[in-house]
Design an enzyme around this catalytic site. Sequence first.
Site, PDB file in Angstrom:
ATOM      1  N   ARG A  76       0.660  -1.369  -0.099  1.00 38.91           N
ATOM      2  CA  ARG A  76      -0.121  -0.073   0.110  1.00 38.91           C
ATOM      3  C   ARG A  76       0.731   1.376   0.001  1.00 38.91           C
ATOM      4  O   ARG A  76       0.534   2.298  -0.826  1.00 38.91           O
ATOM      5  CB  ARG A  76      -0.865  -0.090   1.244  1.00 38.91           C
ATOM      6  CG  ARG A  76      -2.188  -0.642   0.916  1.00 38.91           C
ATOM      7  CD  ARG A  76      -2.474  -1.335   2.295  1.00 38.91           C
ATOM      8  NE  ARG A  76      -1.537  -2.341   2.636  1.00 38.91           N
ATOM      9  CZ  ARG A  76      -1.688  -3.626   2.274  1.00 38.91           C
ATOM     10  NH1 ARG A  76      -2.507  -3.900   1.743  1.00 38.91           N
ATOM     11  NH2 ARG A  76      -0.636  -4.316   2.586  1.00 38.91           N
TER      12      ARG A  76
ATOM     13  N   ARG B 163      11.065   3.729   3.510  1.00 39.58           N
ATOM     14  CA  ARG B 163      10.685   2.875   4.442  1.00 39.58           C
ATOM     15  C   ARG B 163      11.921   1.973   4.971  1.00 39.58           C
ATOM     16  O   ARG B 163      12.760   1.632   3.800  1.00 39.58           O
ATOM     17  CB  ARG B 163       9.762   1.960   3.815  1.00 39.58           C
ATOM     18  CG  ARG B 163       9.594   0.664   4.736  1.00 39.58           C
ATOM     19  CD  ARG B 163       8.310  -0.164   4.636  1.00 39.58           C
ATOM     20  NE  ARG B 163       7.143   0.538   4.841  1.00 39.58           N
ATOM     21  CZ  ARG B 163       5.847   0.089   4.852  1.00 39.58           C
ATOM     22  NH1 ARG B 163       5.586  -1.323   4.531  1.00 39.58           N
ATOM     23  NH2 ARG B 163       4.711   0.894   5.239  1.00 39.58           N
TER      24      ARG B 163
END
Length: 305
Positions: free
Chosen positions: A54, A103
């Site tokens: 996502r 991330r």
Amino acid sequence: MWKFRDVISILDYTRDELEHLFSVTDVILERSLDVGKPLDGKIVATAFIEPSTRTRLSFETAAKRLGAEVINLEPHLSSMAKGESLTDTLRMLDDYANLIVIRSPYEGSAKHAADVCEHPVINGGDGTQHHPTQAMIDLYTIRKLKGRIDGLEVGVLGDLKYGRAAASFIYGLTKFNVKRIWLISPEPLSPRPELMDRLKRMNVDFVKTENLEEAVEDLDILYVTRIQKERFPDPAEYEKLRGSYVITKKLLSRASEDLKVLHPLPRVDELSNDVDDTPYQAYFIQAKLGVPVRMALIGLVLGVF
Ligand code: CP
């Protein structure tokens, strides 16, 4: 306010700033995501050294919808596989792109990236406590579905120790005036002391319990999270705790009919598929709202909104 500012933690934002983000998101949704190409000629880089569906793909979609081009670091195909450091890798991305989304499994990676890079950095989740853009989406979803965040009774269930989405969401709730937060987890997965300290300091009414049944009838929102297998230092400890909770349609029959169930996803076995077709289900709506919220965020950070 937002322009050229690194997005590292939800705690760095005031309620007014979050509400501004939500207003911009409202406009993007009103226009069915068609707001022209204000980022034509810009490049957004994603540097994800931990798996994601996502976050990475919705950032990529959001950037492209705004007219930017996107470059993706593929760690296993990059020179990181030959031993190049994350720091040197980030320096390269900073030379190539106007904005970097990172991330990482490591605590503090986004702050480190922001220190290394001249261009703004957005934290797409690092370590166990911070996933600020997920929290922005979660809060926006509640505001959209319930019309408000203030006054709601919110349960957060699952891995409150290692789950950064849960921690960021709870931190985000402290910016609003919720009625009560129920922290529902097995004792070993209780929130970390710094999060508990924040709740006390902000005078938030909260209840810490292992027992979902105690809370379920009172809740307006139930935020379910996965037990974070990959973050347990001891796999045996994970095996003891997995399956602690399974949210089913039957269990929710005791809840208010207006209850909305959120989950940052991915889910494993903590949320039954039989909830998907009930009016409680809000997690796919939440995932879908990731694109307009991230469009608003990228546009604000790059100064076009
Ligand atoms: N919610 C979330 O962060 O999902 P991904 O790990 O798939 O990005």
